[in-house]
Scaffold this active site. Structure first.
Site: not given
Length: 386
Positions: A109, A197
């Protein structure tokens, strides 16, 4: 402002961050052609909606033939997607992203938001990719590494390399991971993002580093600097009432309660919702008409609030500073005539020209209007009314 995943992928690609080949389709008939154009044995079919939970809802599927791609696309286009983020009615799928599936060895991530406490952007990275970062933060906060950076200097190379090393990336993959973070940080700053993101950023079984899903939000107040971003806005994904409010310079957010709120000032609006909750009620919306509200704007605010069938009463809470109470009173009278009040409307007015405003409301003698002595009295009245 949010954008779709396929638009986020395009932004990543423009920034030099590698993504798998993909196609966007708008009808089931285009699915077979897109499958062949991608040229992979396995293709992932992903509904493009502004809501999470697509995989669990069955709107992310792997397919291995043109016919299977068309069948899954037809299903997604035909049936609204229902997930915990959409509510029971679900959302209509208007576009589908078809992308080459990749064999994943590891998932990571990488995301950037603004840390409001420190007033600078922060890049967060975790070796637990593929799940929501909030879930990782709740279960294992130490798994999230962070680097704060100055918005004028940007993320510095040593910070990116340290984060890549902390993720366990080795050799050329560590260099590629650091470069991905640097490019994402530049994109975040250049486009005035509020969220950038990549989840997951993956290492494939062949050693490639690829971004296979991405999410971007942009600061609405900075869109005047980015017409190319503003063009990506998809009105079909927005609440129609919120779009209507935006056209009239009203700040409106739909909620799930049954008490409509019309307030001047964001802080006062939040306090109004809090006191409604305190007295057992449920706000149906956040609506800030602003400090320089006009009668026309206030009437439009009533149209928006009363168009919601779940609203069973309305609380008007005005503290007159720049906005004069007598202007709001005129707007209430006009709204009663033009829109019609079918539910109780509790009114709390204080501040500039409040006595003139109260006199106007008494003269109008509108049956549904209920004056309140103060905010506590207003909250009690409106909660009792529903």
């Amino acid at each position: 402002m949010k954008v779709h995943e396929y638009q986020a992928r395009a932004l990543l690609q423009q920034a030099g961050i590698p993504v798998p080949p993909s196609q966007v389709i708008e009808s089931p008939e285009q699915a077979a052609k897109a499958f062949r154009a991608i040229g992979a044995e396995t293709v992932v079919v992903k509904a493009q909606v502004h809501a999470g939970g697509r995989g669990k809802a069955g709107y992310v599927k792997l397919v291995q033939s043109p016919n299977e791609a068309q069948r899954e696309a037809a299903r997604m286009f035909a049936q609204p997607m229902v997930s915990p983020q959409t509510g029971p009615a679900g959302v209509k799928v208007r576009r589908i992203l078809m992308a080459q599936a990749v064999d994943i060895a590891r998932e990571y991530y990488v995301g950037i938001v603004v840390d409001r406490a420190r007033r600078v952007p922060v890049l967060m990275a975790s070796a637990e990719g593929g799940v929501e970062i909030e879930e990782v933060a709740a279960r294992n906060p130490d798994a999230i590494r962070k680097a704060w950076f100055d918005p004028h200097l940007g993320l510095l190379p040593f910070q990116a390399h340290a984060l890549a090393a902390a993720l366990g990336l080795q050799g050329h993959r560590r260099k590629a991971g650091a470069e991905t973070m640097l490019r994402l940080a530049r994109l975040f700053l250049e486009k005035d993002c509020s969220l950038a993101e990549i989840n997951p950023l993956v290492v494939t079984t062949t050693g490639e580093l690829l971004a296979i899903d991405a999410k971007f939000n942009f600061d609405d107040n900075a869109l005047f600097r980015h017409p190319e971003i503003e063009e990506l806005f998809d009105a079909s994904e927005e609440n129609p009432a919120e779009l209507q409010a935006r056209e009239h310079n009203l700040n409106y957010i739909a909620l799930e309660g049954n008490i409509g709120c019309l307030v001047n000032g964001a802080g006062l609006a939040m306090a109004t919702m809090d006191i409604i909750k305190l007295h057992g009620g449920r706000p149906a919306n956040f609506l800030d008409v602003g400090g320089s509200v006009t009668p026309e704007g206030a009437v439009e605010a009533f149209r928006i609030i009363l168009a919601d069938p779940s609203v069973k009463a309305v609380l008007v809470n005005i503290f007159g500073g720049i906005a004069r109470c007598d202007v709001i009173a005129d707007a209430l009278v006009t709204a009663a005539k033009e829109v019609g009040f079918q539910v109780p409307v509790v009114v709390r007015l204080e501040g500039t020209n409040v006595e003139q405003a109260r006199h106007k409301l008494r003269e109008a003698a509108i049956p549904q209007l209920r004056p309140a002595a103060d905010l506590t009295d207003a909250a009690r009245q409106v909660c009792a009314a529903v």
